[in-house]
Design an enzyme around this catalytic site. Structure first.
Site, PDB file in Angstrom:
ATOM      1  N   THR A  11     -24.158  -2.713  24.803  1.00 21.86           N
ATOM      2  CA  THR A  11     -23.649  -3.819  25.890  1.00 21.86           C
ATOM      3  C   THR A  11     -23.696  -5.209  25.144  1.00 21.86           C
ATOM      4  O   THR A  11     -24.423  -5.290  24.084  1.00 21.86           O
ATOM      5  CB  THR A  11     -24.723  -3.790  26.698  1.00 21.86           C
ATOM      6  OG1 THR A  11     -24.958  -5.392  27.491  1.00 21.86           O
ATOM      7  CG2 THR A  11     -26.006  -3.567  26.235  1.00 21.86           C
ATOM      8  N   GLU A  35     -25.269  -7.837  26.087  1.00 20.27           N
ATOM      9  CA  GLU A  35     -26.743  -8.147  26.050  1.00 20.27           C
ATOM     10  C   GLU A  35     -27.503  -7.959  24.723  1.00 20.27           C
ATOM     11  O   GLU A  35     -28.184  -8.780  24.542  1.00 20.27           O
ATOM     12  CB  GLU A  35     -27.568  -7.323  27.208  1.00 20.27           C
ATOM     13  CG  GLU A  35     -27.680  -7.795  28.548  1.00 20.27           C
ATOM     14  CD  GLU A  35     -28.240  -8.940  28.713  1.00 20.27           C
ATOM     15  OE1 GLU A  35     -29.547  -8.993  28.267  1.00 20.27           O
ATOM     16  OE2 GLU A  35     -27.812  -9.985  29.339  1.00 20.27           O
ATOM     17  N   TYR A  93     -34.187  -4.596  28.233  1.00 13.58           N
ATOM     18  CA  TYR A  93     -32.930  -3.778  28.272  1.00 13.58           C
ATOM     19  C   TYR A  93     -32.137  -3.943  27.013  1.00 13.58           C
ATOM     20  O   TYR A  93     -31.555  -3.193  26.338  1.00 13.58           O
ATOM     21  CB  TYR A  93     -32.211  -4.288  29.333  1.00 13.58           C
ATOM     22  CG  TYR A  93     -30.899  -3.820  29.541  1.00 13.58           C
ATOM     23  CD1 TYR A  93     -30.397  -2.446  30.080  1.00 13.58           C
ATOM     24  CD2 TYR A  93     -29.520  -4.723  29.233  1.00 13.58           C
ATOM     25  CE1 TYR A  93     -29.022  -2.034  30.195  1.00 13.58           C
ATOM     26  CE2 TYR A  93     -28.288  -4.265  29.212  1.00 13.58           C
ATOM     27  CZ  TYR A  93     -28.158  -3.167  29.770  1.00 13.58           C
ATOM     28  OH  TYR A  93     -26.866  -2.452  29.756  1.00 13.58           O
ATOM     29  N   LYS A  98     -31.063  -1.029  24.219  1.00 10.56           N
ATOM     30  CA  LYS A  98     -29.831  -0.743  24.080  1.00 10.56           C
ATOM     31  C   LYS A  98     -29.416  -0.939  22.867  1.00 10.56           C
ATOM     32  O   LYS A  98     -28.439  -0.081  22.192  1.00 10.56           O
ATOM     33  CB  LYS A  98     -28.631  -1.374  25.105  1.00 10.56           C
ATOM     34  CG  LYS A  98     -28.885  -1.080  26.090  1.00 10.56           C
ATOM     35  CD  LYS A  98     -27.887   0.233  26.438  1.00 10.56           C
ATOM     36  CE  LYS A  98     -27.730   0.593  27.989  1.00 10.56           C
ATOM     37  NZ  LYS A  98     -26.788   1.741  28.193  1.00 10.56           N
TER      38      LYS A  98
HETATM   39  P1  NAP Z   1     -25.137   1.671  36.941  1.00 12.57           P
HETATM   40  O1  NAP Z   1     -24.003   1.372  37.998  1.00 12.57           O
HETATM   41  O2  NAP Z   1     -26.568   0.972  37.298  1.00 12.57           O
HETATM   42  O3  NAP Z   1     -25.047   3.431  36.804  1.00 12.57           O
HETATM   43  C1  NAP Z   1     -26.114   3.773  35.964  1.00 12.57           C
HETATM   44  C2  NAP Z   1     -26.313   5.157  36.209  1.00 12.57           C
HETATM   45  O4  NAP Z   1     -27.148   5.769  35.354  1.00 12.57           O
HETATM   46  C3  NAP Z   1     -26.744   5.373  37.619  1.00 12.57           C
HETATM   47  O5  NAP Z   1     -25.872   6.606  38.151  1.00 12.57           O
HETATM   48  C4  NAP Z   1     -28.058   6.077  37.636  1.00 12.57           C
HETATM   49  O6  NAP Z   1     -28.443   7.062  38.425  1.00 12.57           O
HETATM   50  C5  NAP Z   1     -28.109   6.585  36.197  1.00 12.57           C
HETATM   51  N1  NAP Z   1     -29.352   6.834  35.472  1.00 12.57           N
HETATM   52  C6  NAP Z   1     -30.563   5.849  35.669  1.00 12.57           C
HETATM   53  N2  NAP Z   1     -31.595   6.482  35.019  1.00 12.57           N
HETATM   54  C7  NAP Z   1     -31.123   7.663  34.765  1.00 12.57           C
HETATM   55  C8  NAP Z   1     -31.805   8.827  34.038  1.00 12.57           C
HETATM   56  N3  NAP Z   1     -33.211   8.251  33.802  1.00 12.57           N
HETATM   57  N4  NAP Z   1     -31.236  10.001  33.992  1.00 12.57           N
HETATM   58  C9  NAP Z   1     -30.147  10.058  34.290  1.00 12.57           C
HETATM   59  N5  NAP Z   1     -29.238   9.173  34.934  1.00 12.57           N
HETATM   60  C10 NAP Z   1     -30.101   8.007  35.113  1.00 12.57           C
HETATM   61  O7  NAP Z   1     -24.500   0.961  35.565  1.00 12.57           O
HETATM   62  P2  NAP Z   1     -22.823   0.638  35.048  1.00 12.57           P
HETATM   63  O8  NAP Z   1     -22.497  -0.462  35.577  1.00 12.57           O
HETATM   64  O9  NAP Z   1     -22.083   1.870  35.957  1.00 12.57           O
HETATM   65  O10 NAP Z   1     -22.941   0.816  33.429  1.00 12.57           O
HETATM   66  C11 NAP Z   1     -22.899   2.002  32.919  1.00 12.57           C
HETATM   67  C12 NAP Z   1     -23.473   2.037  31.584  1.00 12.57           C
HETATM   68  O11 NAP Z   1     -22.871   0.967  30.779  1.00 12.57           O
HETATM   69  C13 NAP Z   1     -24.971   1.703  31.674  1.00 12.57           C
HETATM   70  O12 NAP Z   1     -25.563   2.355  30.404  1.00 12.57           O
HETATM   71  C14 NAP Z   1     -25.045   0.377  31.361  1.00 12.57           C
HETATM   72  O13 NAP Z   1     -26.286  -0.273  30.812  1.00 12.57           O
HETATM   73  C15 NAP Z   1     -23.744   0.119  30.392  1.00 12.57           C
HETATM   74  N6  NAP Z   1     -23.148  -1.268  30.647  1.00 12.57           N
HETATM   75  C16 NAP Z   1     -22.713  -1.912  31.728  1.00 12.57           C
HETATM   76  C17 NAP Z   1     -22.108  -3.222  31.723  1.00 12.57           C
HETATM   77  C18 NAP Z   1     -21.487  -3.548  33.053  1.00 12.57           C
HETATM   78  O14 NAP Z   1     -21.291  -4.738  32.869  1.00 12.57           O
HETATM   79  N7  NAP Z   1     -21.432  -2.687  33.998  1.00 12.57           N
HETATM   80  C19 NAP Z   1     -21.912  -3.772  30.614  1.00 12.57           C
HETATM   81  C20 NAP Z   1     -22.353  -3.247  29.406  1.00 12.57           C
HETATM   82  C21 NAP Z   1     -22.935  -1.996  29.236  1.00 12.57           C
HETATM   83  P3  NAP Z   1     -28.699   6.760  39.986  1.00 12.57           P
HETATM   84  O15 NAP Z   1     -27.206   6.590  40.575  1.00 12.57           O
HETATM   85  O16 NAP Z   1     -29.457   8.188  40.526  1.00 12.57           O
HETATM   86  O17 NAP Z   1     -29.346   5.424  40.246  1.00 12.57           O
HETATM   87  O1  G4F Z   2     -25.345  -9.800  37.407  1.00 11.54           O
HETATM   88  P1  G4F Z   2     -26.311  -9.896  36.105  1.00 11.54           P
HETATM   89  O2  G4F Z   2     -27.497  -9.151  36.657  1.00 11.54           O
HETATM   90  O3  G4F Z   2     -25.824  -9.244  34.873  1.00 11.54           O
HETATM   91  P2  G4F Z   2     -26.528  -9.294  33.276  1.00 11.54           P
HETATM   92  O4  G4F Z   2     -27.802  -9.469  33.238  1.00 11.54           O
HETATM   93  O5  G4F Z   2     -25.325 -10.140  32.513  1.00 11.54           O
HETATM   94  O6  G4F Z   2     -26.152  -7.645  33.152  1.00 11.54           O
HETATM   95  C1  G4F Z   2     -24.981  -6.742  33.249  1.00 11.54           C
HETATM   96  O7  G4F Z   2     -24.264  -6.949  31.929  1.00 11.54           O
HETATM   97  C2  G4F Z   2     -24.666  -6.573  30.977  1.00 11.54           C
HETATM   98  C3  G4F Z   2     -23.510  -6.746  30.049  1.00 11.54           C
HETATM   99  O8  G4F Z   2     -23.643  -8.006  29.370  1.00 11.54           O
HETATM  100  C4  G4F Z   2     -25.061  -5.183  31.120  1.00 11.54           C
HETATM  101  F1  G4F Z   2     -25.297  -4.466  30.017  1.00 11.54           F
HETATM  102  C5  G4F Z   2     -25.951  -4.918  32.059  1.00 11.54           C
HETATM  103  O9  G4F Z   2     -26.196  -3.444  32.254  1.00 11.54           O
HETATM  104  C6  G4F Z   2     -25.359  -5.392  33.565  1.00 11.54           C
HETATM  105  O10 G4F Z   2     -24.387  -4.756  33.732  1.00 11.54           O
HETATM  106  O11 G4F Z   2     -26.670 -11.390  35.984  1.00 11.54           O
HETATM  107  C7  G4F Z   2     -25.676 -12.166  35.434  1.00 11.54           C
HETATM  108  C8  G4F Z   2     -26.274 -13.690  35.206  1.00 11.54           C
HETATM  109  C9  G4F Z   2     -27.668 -13.676  34.477  1.00 11.54           C
HETATM  110  O12 G4F Z   2     -27.541 -14.903  33.609  1.00 11.54           O
HETATM  111  C10 G4F Z   2     -28.521 -14.169  35.615  1.00 11.54           C
HETATM  112  O13 G4F Z   2     -29.607 -14.650  35.403  1.00 11.54           O
HETATM  113  O14 G4F Z   2     -26.351 -14.084  36.708  1.00 11.54           O
HETATM  114  C11 G4F Z   2     -27.689 -14.827  36.513  1.00 11.54           C
HETATM  115  N1  G4F Z   2     -27.993 -14.603  37.907  1.00 11.54           N
HETATM  116  C12 G4F Z   2     -28.229 -15.863  38.936  1.00 11.54           C
HETATM  117  N2  G4F Z   2     -28.560 -15.711  39.927  1.00 11.54           N
HETATM  118  C13 G4F Z   2     -28.359 -13.889  38.597  1.00 11.54           C
HETATM  119  C14 G4F Z   2     -28.807 -14.106  40.078  1.00 11.54           C
HETATM  120  N3  G4F Z   2     -28.457 -12.471  38.477  1.00 11.54           N
HETATM  121  C15 G4F Z   2     -28.783 -11.570  39.423  1.00 11.54           C
HETATM  122  N4  G4F Z   2     -28.697 -10.187  39.174  1.00 11.54           N
HETATM  123  N5  G4F Z   2     -29.119 -12.092  40.702  1.00 11.54           N
HETATM  124  C16 G4F Z   2     -29.192 -13.537  41.092  1.00 11.54           C
HETATM  125  O15 G4F Z   2     -29.483 -13.818  42.132  1.00 11.54           O
END
Ligand code: NAP
Ligand code: G4F
Length: 347
Positions: free
Chosen positions: A129, A131, A153, A157
């Site tokens: 990520t 992050e 986190y 990661k």
């Molecule tokens: P998500 O919607 O939160 O999905 C995460 C999945 O992981 C869910 O299905 C959850 O299960 C499962 N999980 C959590 N804990 C577990 C455990 N202990 N054992 C097995 N499964 C478990 O996340 P996403 O947005 O699809 O992201 C996918 C991956 O990419 C994650 O690793 C995230 O950190 C990474 N990532 C995401 C972004 C982004 O912007 N979306 C960016 C960079 C990296 P449940 O369904 O049961 O909750």
């Molecule tokens: O949507 P966020 O919670 O995503 P964040 O923290 O960027 O993380 C996501 O992206 C990562 C990749 O860079 C992934 F690895 C991670 O698993 C996840 O998918 O927050 C985005 C921004 C932050 O700066 C937060 O402080 O939005 C700001 N924010 C402002 N108000 C908020 C809020 N975030 C959340 N969740 N809720 C608020 O009310």
């Protein structure tokens, strides 16, 4: 590109990316095995929304348990493993840092060990990520930018990322790490800010809520569409040699800007006033306050700016995102508008 009809094991199948990746791999003829952790209630709504819940073979899988991972790999015999499972919510990682490290850091290492011992030919994708860049050391960020994580986190990661690199270098595993910038979609979890805003505005528009509470409006993110990013994951795994790649759009926007776009889509005329915690967003048409700041949504340490360079992925993988910021916003607004109108907000 390699020949298809393979078995892929996707961990986190019920998450946003798991659902889109499963659809992509099914369309390519893969047998898709979806790892899901035990829950007292069925949790396949995203796969159902994409119409593929019946096409996936489900296995019980929890990254906490090494023996469980070993049995999954032994019985399912995957050619490729996509490790998407994680405690993925940054804010929660400050509340649950040990659990986050168990799953996101050690969980990755458990998988790498399982692969190394059972079948080192399995190809592995690690969901890393942006992050990890945290307090950014360069703008834009690419594969050479030093890491400086700012959350439990991000730290966890980073361990998963370096473990992936280390197992590739030490044992020759075909293990790749995708350093993905934020990617969103109508399937995004509602705790993440983009979906929180689209769902929040939809509920206000349809009279089911009065106000949306947010934290830091000035954080900047490089937001792409999840459907584009899973294509990049697959391409990494098909390369002859494993590697690490940034996937990003190369554009950054503030949370404030995203909220403005969404408010406009829903027909509000948003005007900001006030400072810091007293800032509010008012709809000029109705005179009602529709956005407030709640400092509970601030984080102990913030990632202020993320902006990725996808150049390497574009050149080596032939990957390019198709959906831009405007189209992404519109897609998410339309989906939540429809869900709220139909009374079917399932996730
Ligand atoms: P998500 O919607 O939160 O999905 C995460 C999945 O992981 C869910 O299905 C959850 O299960 C499962 N999980 C959590 N804990 C577990 C455990 N202990 N054992 C097995 N499964 C478990 O996340 P996403 O947005 O699809 O992201 C996918 C991956 O990419 C994650 O690793 C995230 O950190 C990474 N990532 C995401 C972004 C982004 O912007 N979306 C960016 C960079 C990296 P449940 O369904 O049961 O909750
Ligand atoms: O949507 P966020 O919670 O995503 P964040 O923290 O960027 O993380 C996501 O992206 C990562 C990749 O860079 C992934 F690895 C991670 O698993 C996840 O998918 O927050 C985005 C921004 C932050 O700066 C937060 O402080 O939005 C700001 N924010 C402002 N108000 C908020 C809020 N975030 C959340 N969740 N809720 C608020 O009310």
């Amino acid at each position: 590109m390699r020949e298809l009809t393979k078995t892929a094991l996707i961990t986190g199948i019920n998450g946003q990316d798991g659902a889109y990746l499963a659809r992509l791999l099914l369309s390519k003829g893969y047998r898709v095995v979806g790892g899901m952790r035990r829950s007292s209630t069925p949790n396949v709504q995203r796969l159902e929304e994409l119409g593929i819940a019946n096409d996936v073979t489900f296995v019980d899988l929890d990254l906490f348990e090494l023996t469980n991972l070993i049995r999954c790999v032994e019985t399912q015999k995957p050619d490729e493993i996509y490790n998407l499972a994680a405690q993925s919510f940054v804010a929660l990682s400050f509340e649950q840092p040990l659990y986050t490290a168990e799953i996101d850091a050690l969980g990755t290492l458990r998988f790498l060990e399982a692969i190394r011992h059972i079948n080192p030919k399995i190809r592995f994708y690690q969901a890393s990520t942006s992050e990890m860049f945290g307090k950014v050391q360069a703008i834009p960020q690419d594969e050479t930018t030093p890491f400086y994580p700012r959350s439990p986190y991000g730290v966890a990661k980073l361990f998963g990322h370096w473990s992936t690199v280390n197992y590739r270098e030490s044992y020759g595993l075909h293990a790749s790490s995708g350093i993905l910038f934020n990617h969103e979609s109508p399937l995004r979890g509602r705790e993440f800010v983009t979906r929180k805003i689209t769902l929040g505005m939809a509920t206000i528009r349809h009279g089911q809520a009065e106000v949306l509470e947010l934290g830091n409006l000035d954080a900047k993110r490089d937001w792409g569409f999840a459907g584009d990013y899973v294509e990049g994951m697959w391409r990494m795994v098909q390369q002859e040699r494993p590697g690490d790649y940034v996937l990003a759009t190369g554009e950054t926007h503030t949370v404030r800007n995203f909220a403005e776009k969404v408010a406009q889509w829903f027909g509000f005329d948003l005007a900001w006033s006030g400072q810091a915690e007293r800032e509010i967003g008012t709809d000029r048409k109705s005179g009602k306050v529709i956005i407030r700041i709640n400092p509970n949504f601030y984080r102990p340490a913030e990632v202020d700016l993320l902006l990725g360079s996808p150049r390497l992925a574009e050149e080596k993988l032939g990957w390019k995102r198709k959906v831009g910021f405007e189209a992404l916003t519109e897609m998410m607004c339309a989906a939540d508008d429809r869900r709220v109108l139909d009374g079917r907000v399932q996730f």
